[in-house]
Design a protein around this motif. Structure first.
Motif, PDB file in Angstrom:
ATOM      1  N   SER A 169       0.820  -1.304  -0.008  1.00 25.89           N
ATOM      2  CA  SER A 169       0.099   0.065   0.194  1.00 25.89           C
ATOM      3  C   SER A 169       0.903   1.230  -0.004  1.00 25.89           C
ATOM      4  O   SER A 169       0.686   2.098  -0.799  1.00 25.89           O
ATOM      5  N   LEU A 170       1.990   1.260   0.952  1.00 27.45           N
ATOM      6  CA  LEU A 170       2.659   2.495   0.929  1.00 27.45           C
ATOM      7  C   LEU A 170       3.518   2.605  -0.403  1.00 27.45           C
ATOM      8  O   LEU A 170       3.419   3.801  -1.113  1.00 27.45           O
ATOM      9  N   TYR A 171       3.746   1.599  -1.143  1.00 23.84           N
ATOM     10  CA  TYR A 171       4.474   1.803  -2.517  1.00 23.84           C
ATOM     11  C   TYR A 171       3.550   2.042  -3.553  1.00 23.84           C
ATOM     12  O   TYR A 171       3.704   3.097  -4.419  1.00 23.84           O
ATOM     13  N   LEU A 172       2.701   1.241  -3.757  1.00 24.87           N
ATOM     14  CA  LEU A 172       1.543   1.291  -4.932  1.00 24.87           C
ATOM     15  C   LEU A 172       0.689   2.396  -4.852  1.00 24.87           C
ATOM     16  O   LEU A 172       0.098   3.019  -5.971  1.00 24.87           O
ATOM     17  N   GLU A 173       0.209   2.963  -3.622  1.00 22.25           N
ATOM     18  CA  GLU A 173      -0.555   4.125  -3.380  1.00 22.25           C
ATOM     19  C   GLU A 173      -0.291   5.357  -3.115  1.00 22.25           C
ATOM     20  O   GLU A 173      -0.562   6.496  -3.385  1.00 22.25           O
ATOM     21  N   ALA A 174       1.209   5.302  -2.592  1.00 19.00           N
ATOM     22  CA  ALA A 174       1.905   6.708  -2.070  1.00 19.00           C
ATOM     23  C   ALA A 174       3.090   6.798  -2.750  1.00 19.00           C
ATOM     24  O   ALA A 174       3.643   7.714  -2.135  1.00 19.00           O
ATOM     25  N   ASN A 175       3.649   5.794  -3.013  1.00 20.35           N
ATOM     26  CA  ASN A 175       4.845   5.796  -3.916  1.00 20.35           C
ATOM     27  C   ASN A 175       6.096   6.085  -2.714  1.00 20.35           C
ATOM     28  O   ASN A 175       6.878   6.643  -2.800  1.00 20.35           O
ATOM     29  N   ILE A 176       5.918   5.268  -1.485  1.00 17.37           N
ATOM     30  CA  ILE A 176       6.643   5.496  -0.366  1.00 17.37           C
ATOM     31  C   ILE A 176       7.396   4.151  -0.106  1.00 17.37           C
ATOM     32  O   ILE A 176       6.866   3.152  -0.132  1.00 17.37           O
ATOM     33  N   LEU A 177       8.770   4.407   0.083  1.00 15.60           N
ATOM     34  CA  LEU A 177       9.551   3.317   0.403  1.00 15.60           C
ATOM     35  C   LEU A 177       9.969   3.201   1.857  1.00 15.60           C
ATOM     36  O   LEU A 177      10.185   4.296   2.432  1.00 15.60           O
ATOM     37  N   HIS A 178       9.768   2.128   2.606  1.00 16.88           N
ATOM     38  CA  HIS A 178      10.046   2.272   3.894  1.00 16.88           C
ATOM     39  C   HIS A 178      11.456   2.357   4.210  1.00 16.88           C
ATOM     40  O   HIS A 178      11.946   3.394   5.163  1.00 16.88           O
ATOM     41  N   ARG A 179      12.596   1.739   3.547  1.00 15.32           N
ATOM     42  CA  ARG A 179      13.874   1.938   3.507  1.00 15.32           C
ATOM     43  C   ARG A 179      14.722   1.418   4.646  1.00 15.32           C
ATOM     44  O   ARG A 179      15.789   1.591   4.865  1.00 15.32           O
ATOM     45  N   ASP A 180      13.936   1.036   5.974  1.00 18.90           N
ATOM     46  CA  ASP A 180      14.716   0.850   7.056  1.00 18.90           C
ATOM     47  C   ASP A 180      14.179  -0.398   7.844  1.00 18.90           C
ATOM     48  O   ASP A 180      13.856  -0.340   9.103  1.00 18.90           O
ATOM     49  N   ILE A 181      13.892  -1.713   7.226  1.00 20.08           N
ATOM     50  CA  ILE A 181      13.462  -2.704   7.694  1.00 20.08           C
ATOM     51  C   ILE A 181      14.147  -3.547   8.533  1.00 20.08           C
ATOM     52  O   ILE A 181      15.359  -4.001   7.923  1.00 20.08           O
ATOM     53  N   SER A 182      13.939  -3.726   9.931  1.00 12.84           N
ATOM     54  CA  SER A 182      14.833  -4.397  10.617  1.00 12.84           C
ATOM     55  C   SER A 182      13.939  -5.040  11.724  1.00 12.84           C
ATOM     56  O   SER A 182      12.866  -4.576  11.830  1.00 12.84           O
ATOM     57  N   TYR A 195      11.233  -0.686  -4.142  1.00 15.53           N
ATOM     58  CA  TYR A 195      10.033  -1.486  -3.411  1.00 15.53           C
ATOM     59  C   TYR A 195      10.672  -2.838  -3.025  1.00 15.53           C
ATOM     60  O   TYR A 195      10.302  -3.291  -1.917  1.00 15.53           O
ATOM     61  N   ARG A 196      11.537  -3.495  -4.070  1.00 14.98           N
ATOM     62  CA  ARG A 196      11.928  -4.740  -3.786  1.00 14.98           C
ATOM     63  C   ARG A 196      12.892  -4.902  -2.737  1.00 14.98           C
ATOM     64  O   ARG A 196      12.796  -5.808  -1.892  1.00 14.98           O
ATOM     65  N   HIS A 197      13.682  -4.013  -2.426  1.00 13.05           N
ATOM     66  CA  HIS A 197      14.534  -3.976  -1.235  1.00 13.05           C
ATOM     67  C   HIS A 197      13.886  -4.043   0.053  1.00 13.05           C
ATOM     68  O   HIS A 197      14.202  -4.585   0.940  1.00 13.05           O
ATOM     69  N   ASP A 198      12.651  -3.273   0.167  1.00 14.11           N
ATOM     70  CA  ASP A 198      11.904  -3.403   1.324  1.00 14.11           C
ATOM     71  C   ASP A 198      11.461  -4.957   1.540  1.00 14.11           C
ATOM     72  O   ASP A 198      11.497  -5.484   2.682  1.00 14.11           O
ATOM     73  N   LEU A 199      11.037  -5.630   0.572  1.00  9.49           N
ATOM     74  CA  LEU A 199      10.468  -6.817   0.542  1.00  9.49           C
ATOM     75  C   LEU A 199      11.799  -7.960   0.947  1.00  9.49           C
ATOM     76  O   LEU A 199      11.742  -8.813   1.737  1.00  9.49           O
ATOM     77  N   ASP A 200      12.967  -7.452   0.354  1.00  6.96           N
ATOM     78  CA  ASP A 200      14.107  -8.213   0.597  1.00  6.96           C
ATOM     79  C   ASP A 200      14.407  -8.246   2.147  1.00  6.96           C
ATOM     80  O   ASP A 200      14.665  -9.279   2.850  1.00  6.96           O
TER      81      ASP A 200
END
Length: 188
Positions: free
Chosen positions: A16-29, A56-61
């Motif tokens: 939702s963040l990426y597809l609806e608002a073009n936002i990447l999390h960038r810090d998943i841990s 977006y793929r890096h957040d999923l990674d």
């Protein structure tokens, strides 16, 4: 099952963040996911460690690495440190410890090769998480497809590719549905 439900919900939130608002999390841990109690190399996507711009793929990674960390380091009762013999130690290096990001990138990329990944999860998943091995292997195949004989760690930047990957990663949903169906057999 609560863990898989949480990962499904996190995946939906990232979508939702990426597809609806073009936002990447960038810090998943693990520290940045509320269900689990500072980005670190252990959770950084291979592409980021290799110098790619964040996608977006890096957040999923990164979410995948959190999933692996849980399955290797936790026993569902207590939070454990990385087991002494775990490959995850090599993923947690940083310039502060004298290890270069490029070194961590090479180690992680090697560990994501299909044969090495299979060995890693077979040897290191803790007993309570062993039922999730097929889920981890499916997720791995989606994130690291083989292209031209090598694992692909790049990103197709098109919106259609993002939608396709998020849809495919809905495997958490299918896993949950399968588990619920199994449970319903015992309660009816």
């Amino acid at each position: 099952m609560e863990l898989i439900t949480a990962f499904r919900d996190i995946t939906k939130a990232l979508q939702s963040l990426y597809l609806e608002a073009n936002i990447l999390h960038r810090d998943i841990s693990r520290q940045n996911i509320i269900i689990l109690l500072i980005g670190t190399s252990g959770f950084m996507a291979c592409g980021i460690l290799g110098g790619d711009d964040h996608t977006y793929r890096h957040d999923l990674d990164s979410l995948f690495y959190v999933f692996l960390w849980l399955a290797i380091c936790h026993d569902r009762v207590t939070s454990k440190r990385i087991p002494a013999s775990s490959r995850l130690h090599a993923w947690t290096g940083s310039p502060c410890t004298g290890m270069k990001w490029g070194d961590v990138f090479k180690i992680k990329r090697a560990d994501m090769q299909p044969t090495e990944f299979s060995k890693l999860v077979e040897m290191e998943f803790r007993e309570p998480f062993r039922p999730y091995l097929p889920l981890a292997i499916r997720y791995h195949k989606l994130l690291f497809p083989i292209r031209d004989g090598k694992i692909f760690i790049g990103t197709d930047p098109s919106r259609a590719a993002a939608e396709r990957l998020y849809k495919e990663i809905a495997l958490f949903e299918s896993y949950i549905q399968g588990e619920l169906e199994k449970l319903s057999q015992y309660t009816t």
